[in-house]
Scaffold this active site. Structure first.
Site, mmCIF file in Angstrom:
data_model
loop_
_atom_site.group_PDB
_atom_site.id
_atom_site.type_symbol
_atom_site.label_atom_id
_atom_site.label_comp_id
_atom_site.label_asym_id
_atom_site.label_seq_id
_atom_site.Cartn_x
_atom_site.Cartn_y
_atom_site.Cartn_z
ATOM 1 N N SER A 35 3.569 3.085 4.019
ATOM 2 C CA SER A 35 2.812 1.826 4.588
ATOM 3 C C SER A 35 3.396 1.413 5.941
ATOM 4 O O SER A 35 4.595 1.282 6.049
ATOM 5 C CB SER A 35 2.893 0.710 3.849
ATOM 6 O OG SER A 35 2.243 1.019 2.604
ATOM 7 N N HIS A 66 -2.880 2.435 5.920
ATOM 8 C CA HIS A 66 -2.853 4.157 5.657
ATOM 9 C C HIS A 66 -4.213 4.402 6.092
ATOM 10 O O HIS A 66 -5.212 4.371 5.468
ATOM 11 C CB HIS A 66 -2.855 4.165 4.173
ATOM 12 C CG HIS A 66 -1.556 3.882 3.519
ATOM 13 N ND1 HIS A 66 -0.415 4.806 3.171
ATOM 14 C CD2 HIS A 66 -0.929 2.764 2.975
ATOM 15 C CE1 HIS A 66 0.582 4.338 2.670
ATOM 16 N NE2 HIS A 66 0.341 3.181 2.277
ATOM 17 N N HIS A 88 -2.223 6.570 -3.543
ATOM 18 C CA HIS A 88 -1.534 5.723 -4.564
ATOM 19 C C HIS A 88 -2.231 5.914 -5.796
ATOM 20 O O HIS A 88 -3.459 5.965 -6.070
ATOM 21 C CB HIS A 88 -1.249 4.455 -4.107
ATOM 22 C CG HIS A 88 -0.495 4.421 -2.701
ATOM 23 N ND1 HIS A 88 -1.214 4.329 -1.497
ATOM 24 C CD2 HIS A 88 0.673 3.963 -2.593
ATOM 25 C CE1 HIS A 88 -0.409 4.085 -0.726
ATOM 26 N NE2 HIS A 88 0.829 3.929 -1.317
ATOM 27 N N TYR A 90 -2.364 3.428 -8.049
ATOM 28 C CA TYR A 90 -3.095 2.314 -8.041
ATOM 29 C C TYR A 90 -4.393 2.454 -7.622
ATOM 30 O O TYR A 90 -5.423 1.537 -7.857
ATOM 31 C CB TYR A 90 -2.295 1.272 -7.710
ATOM 32 C CG TYR A 90 -1.906 1.022 -6.158
ATOM 33 C CD1 TYR A 90 -2.902 0.949 -5.340
ATOM 34 C CD2 TYR A 90 -0.646 1.318 -5.745
ATOM 35 C CE1 TYR A 90 -2.769 0.685 -4.027
ATOM 36 C CE2 TYR A 90 -0.455 1.248 -4.364
ATOM 37 C CZ TYR A 90 -1.570 0.909 -3.418
ATOM 38 O OH TYR A 90 -1.185 0.814 -2.043
ATOM 39 N N GLU A 91 -4.860 3.141 -6.819
ATOM 40 C CA GLU A 91 -5.961 3.091 -6.055
ATOM 41 C C GLU A 91 -7.279 3.899 -7.182
ATOM 42 O O GLU A 91 -8.485 3.807 -6.896
ATOM 43 C CB GLU A 91 -6.040 4.306 -4.698
ATOM 44 C CG GLU A 91 -5.150 3.726 -3.731
ATOM 45 C CD GLU A 91 -5.196 4.606 -2.456
ATOM 46 O OE1 GLU A 91 -6.141 4.871 -1.764
ATOM 47 O OE2 GLU A 91 -4.225 5.447 -2.547
ATOM 48 N N ALA A 118 7.747 1.969 2.269
ATOM 49 C CA ALA A 118 8.211 0.574 2.423
ATOM 50 C C ALA A 118 8.484 0.379 1.266
ATOM 51 O O ALA A 118 7.923 0.795 -0.146
ATOM 52 C CB ALA A 118 6.929 -0.169 2.604
ATOM 53 N N MET A 216 5.796 1.789 -4.695
ATOM 54 C CA MET A 216 4.885 2.043 -5.459
ATOM 55 C C MET A 216 4.121 3.485 -5.068
ATOM 56 O O MET A 216 2.928 3.969 -5.206
ATOM 57 C CB MET A 216 3.453 0.982 -5.070
ATOM 58 C CG MET A 216 3.779 -0.365 -5.559
ATOM 59 S SD MET A 216 2.301 -1.487 -5.265
ATOM 60 C CE MET A 216 3.242 -3.115 -5.341
ATOM 61 N N SER A 217 5.033 4.299 -4.659
ATOM 62 C CA SER A 217 4.491 5.609 -4.258
ATOM 63 C C SER A 217 5.913 6.628 -4.406
ATOM 64 O O SER A 217 6.687 6.270 -5.076
ATOM 65 C CB SER A 217 4.318 5.576 -2.771
ATOM 66 O OG SER A 217 5.410 5.377 -1.976
ATOM 67 N N ASN A 240 11.129 -6.247 2.294
ATOM 68 C CA ASN A 240 11.363 -7.355 1.652
ATOM 69 C C ASN A 240 12.490 -7.402 0.625
ATOM 70 O O ASN A 240 12.735 -6.379 0.100
ATOM 71 C CB ASN A 240 10.078 -8.072 1.046
ATOM 72 C CG ASN A 240 9.673 -6.852 -0.038
ATOM 73 O OD1 ASN A 240 8.998 -5.851 0.375
ATOM 74 N ND2 ASN A 240 9.648 -6.954 -1.137
ATOM 75 N N HIS A 252 1.383 -8.130 0.770
ATOM 76 C CA HIS A 252 1.215 -6.897 1.626
ATOM 77 C C HIS A 252 1.198 -6.678 2.968
ATOM 78 O O HIS A 252 1.830 -6.031 3.629
ATOM 79 C CB HIS A 252 -0.132 -6.189 1.216
ATOM 80 C CG HIS A 252 -0.362 -4.910 1.436
ATOM 81 N ND1 HIS A 252 0.408 -3.723 1.366
ATOM 82 C CD2 HIS A 252 -1.112 -4.284 2.390
ATOM 83 C CE1 HIS A 252 0.070 -2.476 1.848
ATOM 84 N NE2 HIS A 252 -1.057 -2.948 2.847
#
Ligand code: HPA
Length: 277
Positions: A35, A66, A88, A90-91, A118, A216-217, A240, A252
């Protein structure tokens, strides 16, 4: 092609397509951009950019930040493939589909993979803007991309993950960072599904488990790369402090802003490492 075509055959079909689009291209190195890191493509002398939507067996991506391109070019005089945007879980993609690009890289002859992402800093010593060298990972996505029939052409049914991040590459990345006077944290990346960010209680649990950063990846790609014998080096941009560490809410957009601001440091590091290898 039928529904029953094996993933190996699909990867070969994709390889044939790529060989037609980019003749005489034999990359040994691939880079996955996380990201906000898509600008790294500027560092590459680009020979060809192919949107995922045009590549056989690739799915379109849907995440802001992305791009969804496979880039072919040279970096520090070496032929490289760059995945500008990743899949990802989650997609809504099948976990097996998220690793298809890694398998195509293998079919093309890639031996080294640089993964970037990230991540939220779980370790209380981490600050936004830090870069963490990933020394190990925890796959907490609740699934595994190798579930299903094992394509033996890629690797064994039960791949070893003792050195998921190549120890020699970790050492050379530390040396490169030192030469550029970039401070590198070193830690464990825990991969969650998202798309909701974590709760403070989850972050405390992950810290107790030994995780230093969360995202998340990546873990799925690293499993796939290890399965097919690709050596991996990984870098997390700490975008963060993870949930509950400060009062700030996570968004995000903020993650993207921080990564954009620090991306030059990461780009310098990756380019110098590739040059030195
Ligand atoms: N959690 C999960 N994924 C992330 C984070 C986070 O705090 N920051 C960037 N990606």
């Amino acid at each position: 092609m039928t529904e029953n075509t094996s993933v190996w055959d699909k990867a070969l079909e994709t390889k044939v397509f790529i060989n037609q689009q980019v003749p005489n291209f034999k990359p040994s190195l691939a880079i996955v951009l996380g990201s906000g890191l898509g600008q790294f493509a500027k560092r590459i002398d680009i020979i060809k950019t192919i949107p995922y939507a045009e590549i056989p067996h690739f799915k379109p991506t849907s995440v802001e930040g992305h791009a969804g391109n496979l880039i072919f070019g040279t970096l520090a005089g070496q032929q490289v493939i760059c995945q500008q945007g990743r899949y990802h879980f989650y997609e809504g993609h099948a976990i097996q589909d998220t690793i298809f690009p890694i398998r195509v890289m293998r079919a093309l002859g890639v031996e080294t993979l640089v993964v970037t992402n990230a991540a939220g800093g779980i370790n209380l010593d981490y600050r936004k803007g830090d870069i963490m060298l990933i020394r190990d990972q925890i796959n907490f996505q609740g699934t595994n991309p190798l579930i299903g029939p094992n394509p033996p052409e890629f690797g064994p049914r039960f791949p070893d993950m003792s050195h998921a991040f190549d120890p020699a590459y970790c050492e050379s990345m530390l040396a490169t960072a030192a030469s550029l006077e970039i401070e590198l944290k070193q830690g464990v990346y825990i991969s969650v599904t998202g798309p909701s960010y974590e709760t403070p209680a989850e972050i405390r649990m992950f810290r107790a488990w030994g995780a230093d950063a969360v995202g998340m990846s990546t873990a799925n790609e690293v499993i796939a790369a290890n399965h097919c014998g690709i050596r991996v080096v990984g870098l997390s941009c700490i975008s963060n402090e993870a949930a509950g560490i400060t009062d700030e809410k996570l968004s995000h957009d903020d993650v993207g802003d921080v990564v954009n601001r620090m991306s030059q440091k990461l780009e310098n590091l990756v380019e110098a490492w590739v040059k030195a290898r």
